[in-house]
Design a protein around this motif. Sequence first.
Motif, PDB file in Angstrom:
ATOM      1  N   VAL A 120     -17.918  46.808 -41.868  1.00 53.58           N
ATOM      2  CA  VAL A 120     -18.307  46.643 -43.276  1.00 53.58           C
ATOM      3  C   VAL A 120     -17.513  45.496 -43.897  1.00 53.58           C
ATOM      4  N   GLY A 121     -16.203  45.463 -43.622  1.00 56.88           N
ATOM      5  CA  GLY A 121     -15.369  44.377 -44.130  1.00 56.88           C
ATOM      6  C   GLY A 121     -15.811  43.023 -43.610  1.00 56.88           C
ATOM      7  N   MET A 122     -16.140  42.947 -42.331  1.00 52.20           N
ATOM      8  CA  MET A 122     -16.589  41.687 -41.744  1.00 52.20           C
ATOM      9  C   MET A 122     -17.924  41.248 -42.335  1.00 52.20           C
ATOM     10  N   MET A 123     -18.839  42.202 -42.484  1.00 48.46           N
ATOM     11  CA  MET A 123     -20.163  41.883 -43.013  1.00 48.46           C
ATOM     12  C   MET A 123     -20.080  41.370 -44.450  1.00 48.46           C
ATOM     13  N   SER A 124     -19.233  41.993 -45.251  1.00 42.21           N
ATOM     14  CA  SER A 124     -19.150  41.635 -46.667  1.00 42.21           C
ATOM     15  C   SER A 124     -18.436  40.307 -46.903  1.00 42.21           C
ATOM     16  N   SER A 125     -17.645  39.852 -45.923  1.00 43.48           N
ATOM     17  CA  SER A 125     -16.831  38.655 -46.156  1.00 43.48           C
ATOM     18  C   SER A 125     -17.315  37.409 -45.438  1.00 43.48           C
ATOM     19  N   SER A 126     -18.186  37.557 -44.429  1.00 42.27           N
ATOM     20  CA  SER A 126     -18.560  36.415 -43.594  1.00 42.27           C
ATOM     21  C   SER A 126     -19.155  35.277 -44.415  1.00 42.27           C
ATOM     22  N   THR A 127     -20.090  35.599 -45.306  1.00 43.28           N
ATOM     23  CA  THR A 127     -20.709  34.570 -46.144  1.00 43.28           C
ATOM     24  C   THR A 127     -19.690  33.957 -47.096  1.00 43.28           C
ATOM     25  N   LEU A 128     -18.793  34.797 -47.648  1.00 44.91           N
ATOM     26  CA  LEU A 128     -17.763  34.305 -48.566  1.00 44.91           C
ATOM     27  C   LEU A 128     -16.854  33.293 -47.890  1.00 44.91           C
ATOM     28  N   TRP A 129     -16.397  33.597 -46.675  1.00 47.31           N
ATOM     29  CA  TRP A 129     -15.521  32.667 -45.960  1.00 47.31           C
ATOM     30  C   TRP A 129     -16.258  31.373 -45.620  1.00 47.31           C
ATOM     31  N   GLY A 130     -17.555  31.487 -45.292  1.00 54.34           N
ATOM     32  CA  GLY A 130     -18.337  30.289 -45.033  1.00 54.34           C
ATOM     33  C   GLY A 130     -18.455  29.416 -46.272  1.00 54.34           C
ATOM     34  N   ASN A 131     -18.658  30.047 -47.429  1.00 53.74           N
ATOM     35  CA  ASN A 131     -18.745  29.310 -48.684  1.00 53.74           C
ATOM     36  C   ASN A 131     -17.426  28.623 -49.026  1.00 53.74           C
ATOM     37  N   ILE A 132     -16.314  29.341 -48.815  1.00 49.56           N
ATOM     38  CA  ILE A 132     -14.984  28.755 -49.068  1.00 49.56           C
ATOM     39  C   ILE A 132     -14.750  27.555 -48.162  1.00 49.56           C
ATOM     40  N   SER A 133     -15.149  27.677 -46.883  1.00 51.70           N
ATOM     41  CA  SER A 133     -14.935  26.581 -45.930  1.00 51.70           C
ATOM     42  C   SER A 133     -15.771  25.359 -46.270  1.00 51.70           C
ATOM     43  N   ASP A 134     -16.963  25.553 -46.819  1.00 49.93           N
ATOM     44  CA  ASP A 134     -17.794  24.423 -47.228  1.00 49.93           C
ATOM     45  C   ASP A 134     -17.325  23.822 -48.549  1.00 49.93           C
ATOM     46  N   GLN A 135     -16.777  24.659 -49.428  1.00 48.96           N
ATOM     47  CA  GLN A 135     -16.362  24.178 -50.745  1.00 48.96           C
ATOM     48  C   GLN A 135     -14.965  23.554 -50.726  1.00 48.96           C
ATOM     49  N   TYR A 136     -14.045  24.174 -50.006  1.00 47.64           N
ATOM     50  CA  TYR A 136     -12.634  23.770 -50.083  1.00 47.64           C
ATOM     51  C   TYR A 136     -12.052  23.282 -48.761  1.00 47.64           C
ATOM     52  N   GLY A 137     -12.844  23.281 -47.715  1.00 49.95           N
ATOM     53  CA  GLY A 137     -12.371  22.748 -46.447  1.00 49.95           C
ATOM     54  C   GLY A 137     -12.299  23.797 -45.349  1.00 49.95           C
ATOM     55  N   ARG A 138     -12.565  23.354 -44.117  1.00 50.79           N
ATOM     56  CA  ARG A 138     -12.536  24.278 -42.965  1.00 50.79           C
ATOM     57  C   ARG A 138     -11.136  24.823 -42.721  1.00 50.79           C
ATOM     58  N   LYS A 139     -10.140  23.947 -42.798  1.00 47.14           N
ATOM     59  CA  LYS A 139      -8.762  24.367 -42.555  1.00 47.14           C
ATOM     60  C   LYS A 139      -8.325  25.399 -43.586  1.00 47.14           C
ATOM     61  N   THR A 140      -8.680  25.188 -44.838  1.00 50.68           N
ATOM     62  CA  THR A 140      -8.293  26.118 -45.908  1.00 50.68           C
ATOM     63  C   THR A 140      -8.876  27.498 -45.669  1.00 50.68           C
ATOM     64  N   GLY A 141     -10.195  27.555 -45.398  1.00 51.15           N
ATOM     65  CA  GLY A 141     -10.840  28.838 -45.179  1.00 51.15           C
ATOM     66  C   GLY A 141     -10.285  29.571 -43.979  1.00 51.15           C
ATOM     67  N   LEU A 142     -10.084  28.839 -42.879  1.00 50.15           N
ATOM     68  CA  LEU A 142      -9.573  29.466 -41.659  1.00 50.15           C
ATOM     69  C   LEU A 142      -8.148  29.964 -41.844  1.00 50.15           C
ATOM     70  N   LYS A 143      -7.306  29.146 -42.466  1.00 48.77           N
ATOM     71  CA  LYS A 143      -5.898  29.515 -42.639  1.00 48.77           C
ATOM     72  C   LYS A 143      -5.754  30.768 -43.511  1.00 48.77           C
ATOM     73  N   ILE A 144      -6.495  30.823 -44.613  1.00 53.54           N
ATOM     74  CA  ILE A 144      -6.408  31.992 -45.503  1.00 53.54           C
ATOM     75  C   ILE A 144      -6.901  33.243 -44.795  1.00 53.54           C
ATOM     76  N   SER A 145      -8.016  33.138 -44.069  1.00 50.92           N
ATOM     77  CA  SER A 145      -8.571  34.326 -43.401  1.00 50.92           C
ATOM     78  C   SER A 145      -7.637  34.858 -42.325  1.00 50.92           C
ATOM     79  N   VAL A 146      -6.994  33.952 -41.577  1.00 49.96           N
ATOM     80  CA  VAL A 146      -6.073  34.394 -40.519  1.00 49.96           C
ATOM     81  C   VAL A 146      -4.823  35.034 -41.127  1.00 49.96           C
TER      82      VAL A 146
END
Length: 537
Positions: A120-146
């Motif tokens: 449920v957590g993965m399903m609800s966040s996948s689109t959000l992380w993709g949006n963050i990575s497109d808006q603020y950068g791939r490195k930013t999205g990946l680093k925050i999620s990890v």
Amino acid sequence: LRVVKFRRTGESSRSDEDVISGEHEVQIEGVRTELEPVELEDGAAVPKEFANPTDDTFMVEDAVEAIGFGKFQWKLSVITGLAWANAMEMMILSILAPQLHCEWRLPSWQVALLTSVVFVGMMSSSTLWGNISDQYGRKTGLKISVLWTLYYGILSGFAPVYSWILVLRGLVGFGIGGVPQSVTLYAEFLPMKARAKCILLIEVFWAIGTVFEVLLAVLVMPTLGWRWLLILSALPLLLFAVLCFWLPESARYDVLSGNQEKAIATLKRIATDNGAPMPLGKLIISRQEDRGKMRDLFTPHFRWTTLLLWFIWFSNAFSYYGLVLLTTEFFQAGDVCSISSRRKEVKAKCSLTCEYLTEEDYTDLLWTTLSEFPGVLVTLWIIDRIGRKKTMALSFFVFSLCSLLLFLCVGRNVLTVLLFIARAFISGGFQAAYVYTPEVYPTATRALGLGTCSGMARVGALITPFIAQVMLESSVYLTLVVYSGCCLLAAVASCFLPIETKGRGLQESSHREWGQEMVGRGSHSPGVTRSHSGSQE
């Protein structure tokens, strides 16, 4: 000897029309007399003083192709692979569930909920992380999620009661939803010829993570217990958190967001690491676009691709996790024909019956996870031979065939072979989808496209327990028909994808025709070869 015409560094006679078109001709056998002929043997490298072929402008794609694969990409492979080893956080569910069932005397529905809340957590966040990575950068999205996954993963080891661990594992799942963005970042630094193989090879880190988790459980569970297992399982993510500051931002993203200087600095850094020359000339700035917009996934050009990919990703996760659940049931029953009677016996038992994992159980888990490696090897061998679409279709078809063969009352050995073949191919199909999806979407929506596909996969993972466990109690054959039918439809969907990405470059802008950056390279007549900057014929 083959005579190839290159212009010396700093010279250019291109017209304005040539600059606009982005193409220029390199003529063979002395047609352009103002250029100095340079004789090269077949296969010989172009001298560095001629490293800039004819064009005085280049795109990021051209620079990545010209610089090639080298030391930089090897380091990037290891670091993004550490993020991908978060498979340990998934594998731990099959180890943690029976332990908490016994220690906290949990009913079976609460044990199942512990697994479901992660998805449920993965399903609800996948689109959000993709949006963050497109808006603020791939490195930013990946680093925050990890970092998010690492923090709540360690906290899970200190959960005092069931409700706490339920919430904390849900938050872990929320963070894991962003880890697939490591593939987006990784793919954007890879030259075309190496892209499929390299993405598949970092998928090996997933298999390594699952195997390492089982081995860690064998060592830790009998002595230190499940709390230390949760804490130690975060080690790969901790190592990534330490090394992630080395990661550069994607040059493609920087160009799209208007940061030309930052993109050039990144490309120079890659060239320095690889010991290769930078293409000379001016980096072309792509038309700046709105990034991470859901509507861009449903433009006329991408609508069918998006819908078909959603179904393909759903089917992949639905079938993959379903097979993981069915494998345990089939092994415990001995064969498919005995499973119905066994389920009736189990239903008669108290739901609080406690069974700790034994050494034999850990051995079975280890052998099951090792079946991931053949899937990687098979996919690696065929994906650049038959293409991405056909690889996915073949993987689904073989899984469907193995599912139908389970209708036969085969013995334990044949059952094991069929289950392992099925798992190898469905995991291979998953890996092919991870190659295809970042390739098919433009830079402006690449992370969002991958994120939404990953979200659809989690929907399949959420639904599959109701088929593999609940429906199985009613009819094992109906269960197998559902999985087989779903994968047959997914095979057809793979064939109907409008775009084949084999041999194509990553699309920079949604305003261009798909694949315009690389179309035509090496596909022209022997007398005249077209070249973008960075490509040398």
